[in-house]
Enzyme design. Sequence first.
Site, mmCIF file in Angstrom:
data_model
loop_
_atom_site.group_PDB
_atom_site.id
_atom_site.type_symbol
_atom_site.label_atom_id
_atom_site.label_comp_id
_atom_site.label_asym_id
_atom_site.label_seq_id
_atom_site.Cartn_x
_atom_site.Cartn_y
_atom_site.Cartn_z
ATOM 1 C CB SER A 20 -15.963 -27.655 -48.668
ATOM 2 O OG SER A 20 -16.087 -29.058 -48.517
ATOM 3 C CE LYS A 69 -25.861 -31.000 -45.124
ATOM 4 N NZ LYS A 69 -25.459 -31.607 -43.856
ATOM 5 C CG ASN A 90 -24.981 -36.032 -46.638
ATOM 6 O OD1 ASN A 90 -25.589 -37.039 -47.012
ATOM 7 N ND2 ASN A 90 -23.841 -36.094 -46.001
ATOM 8 C CG ASP A 105 -24.999 -35.190 -42.677
ATOM 9 O OD1 ASP A 105 -23.780 -35.202 -42.913
ATOM 10 O OD2 ASP A 105 -25.778 -34.332 -43.121
ATOM 11 C CB ALA A 129 -35.089 -29.934 -31.504
ATOM 12 N N GLY A 130 -32.484 -29.375 -34.012
ATOM 13 C CA GLY A 130 -32.276 -28.806 -35.343
ATOM 14 C C GLY A 130 -32.025 -29.899 -36.375
ATOM 15 N N GLY A 131 -31.405 -29.511 -37.481
ATOM 16 C CA GLY A 131 -31.154 -30.449 -38.568
ATOM 17 C C GLY A 131 -30.248 -31.603 -38.168
ATOM 18 C CG ASN A 151 -34.353 -27.981 -28.547
ATOM 19 O OD1 ASN A 151 -33.143 -27.886 -28.806
ATOM 20 N ND2 ASN A 151 -35.259 -27.194 -29.092
ATOM 21 N NE ARG A 152 -32.154 -21.890 -26.998
ATOM 22 C CZ ARG A 152 -31.342 -21.138 -27.706
ATOM 23 N NH1 ARG A 152 -30.411 -20.417 -27.110
ATOM 24 N NH2 ARG A 152 -31.431 -21.113 -29.021
ATOM 25 C CE1 TYR A 215 -15.368 -28.414 -37.958
ATOM 26 C CE2 TYR A 215 -17.386 -29.723 -37.906
ATOM 27 C CZ TYR A 215 -16.611 -28.732 -38.477
ATOM 28 O OH TYR A 215 -17.079 -28.062 -39.576
HETATM 29 P P1 ATR Z 1 -28.414 -27.569 -37.110
HETATM 30 O O1 ATR Z 1 -29.210 -27.659 -38.382
HETATM 31 O O2 ATR Z 1 -26.935 -27.421 -37.315
HETATM 32 O O3 ATR Z 1 -28.738 -28.645 -36.141
HETATM 33 P P2 ATR Z 1 -30.180 -25.524 -36.034
HETATM 34 O O4 ATR Z 1 -31.291 -26.042 -36.857
HETATM 35 O O5 ATR Z 1 -29.949 -24.057 -35.973
HETATM 36 O O6 ATR Z 1 -28.782 -26.134 -36.465
HETATM 37 O O7 ATR Z 1 -30.349 -26.104 -34.544
HETATM 38 C C1 ATR Z 1 -29.565 -25.677 -33.529
HETATM 39 C C2 ATR Z 1 -29.901 -26.426 -32.242
HETATM 40 O O8 ATR Z 1 -29.006 -25.947 -31.247
HETATM 41 C C3 ATR Z 1 -31.296 -26.176 -31.721
HETATM 42 O O9 ATR Z 1 -31.724 -27.323 -31.018
HETATM 43 C C4 ATR Z 1 -31.068 -25.015 -30.770
HETATM 44 O O10 ATR Z 1 -32.029 -24.916 -29.742
HETATM 45 P P3 ATR Z 1 -33.409 -24.078 -29.982
HETATM 46 O O11 ATR Z 1 -34.336 -24.992 -30.716
HETATM 47 O O12 ATR Z 1 -33.835 -23.772 -28.619
HETATM 48 O O13 ATR Z 1 -33.006 -22.862 -30.767
HETATM 49 C C5 ATR Z 1 -29.762 -25.397 -30.162
HETATM 50 N N1 ATR Z 1 -29.043 -24.278 -29.586
HETATM 51 C C6 ATR Z 1 -28.346 -23.323 -30.234
HETATM 52 N N2 ATR Z 1 -27.795 -22.455 -29.368
HETATM 53 C C7 ATR Z 1 -28.161 -22.872 -28.125
HETATM 54 C C8 ATR Z 1 -27.895 -22.409 -26.785
HETATM 55 N N3 ATR Z 1 -27.145 -21.326 -26.565
HETATM 56 N N4 ATR Z 1 -28.419 -23.109 -25.770
HETATM 57 C C9 ATR Z 1 -29.172 -24.204 -25.972
HETATM 58 N N5 ATR Z 1 -29.464 -24.689 -27.197
HETATM 59 C C10 ATR Z 1 -28.958 -24.039 -28.252
#
Ligand code: ATR
Length: 271
Positions: A20, A69, A90, A105, A129-131, A151-152, A215
């Site tokens: 960290s 978290k 956090n 954050d 759509a992750g954290g 989102n994917r 980053y």
């Molecule tokens: P964090 O908590 O850091 O946001 P996470 O919960 O793993 O991490 O979320 C990662 C995000 O990056 C998700 O939106 C993921 O898309 P999916 O919901 O489809 O998994 C997206 N992501 C990661 N790799 C990707 C890729 N190669 N192409 C498109 N989206 C990606």
Amino acid sequence: MQIDGKTRLYGIMGKPVTHSLSPSMHNTAFDHIGLNCVYVAFEVEEVAQALDGFRAIGVRGVSVTIPHKQAVIEHLDAIDPVAEKIGAVNTLVINDRHIQGANTDWIGAMQALKTITELDGKTVMVIGAGGSARAIGFGLREKGAKILLSNRTLSRGQALAEELGADFIPLTEVAGLRADALVNTTSVGMTPNVDDSPVPATLLENVAAVMDIVYSPVETRLLREAKQAGCRTIDGRYMLLYQGVAQFELWTGQKAPVDVMRTVLFSRLSQ
Ligand code: ATR
């Protein structure tokens, strides 16, 4: 600063935590202002026990990082309303054994975004759509922005869009959209996959400002293409910086020395 009997203790809890950069950033800031405080890393497995320990020995403030978290929430005495909506904490602020959870954050992300765009009434496209997307999405809502979420994975994206009251667009269909700003919250483009970008470069012609939370590298392919398209840009180091700035100010009640925090953080990141 000489550590003595009055030194106040702060730290970060996570696992792993030795990498960290927060100890360098916060200790430099404490020193710069001349506060008798020290910030250390706690590798924590048992969250409840750790919090009881912080209460027992009078730790004043703690940063919370992966993987704690979410898990920390049920052990708090109080939680800030935005952190509750995000579902992640956090930052712990501890007074007389009372632990309040907060989330900086989203504050860090909004502070960074504000350097390239206004937010109130603006349309911001959030990729992911992750954290991180949750923190940024609820932050944007606090600031009065209209959100387009992409989102994917459709189900995950639609679920977060619904919670945010946002429009959802599949990642394969973003090409013709327009927005005042775009934020990449995914890891797409991160080292070693530096040739990837989450969106087609043509989309950036219709966007005024772009922030990436990645980053490493500092200039991702997304940011490079955004600059070529004439967008204002900000790289992922600033969200990291400003979430720390917000923590420092919550803990000390003093204005953080942003310039020295930026210098130490950016130089450590470049090592
Ligand atoms: P964090 O908590 O850091 O946001 P996470 O919960 O793993 O991490 O979320 C990662 C995000 O990056 C998700 O939106 C993921 O898309 P999916 O919901 O489809 O998994 C997206 N992501 C990661 N790799 C990707 C890729 N190669 N192409 C498109 N989206 C990606």
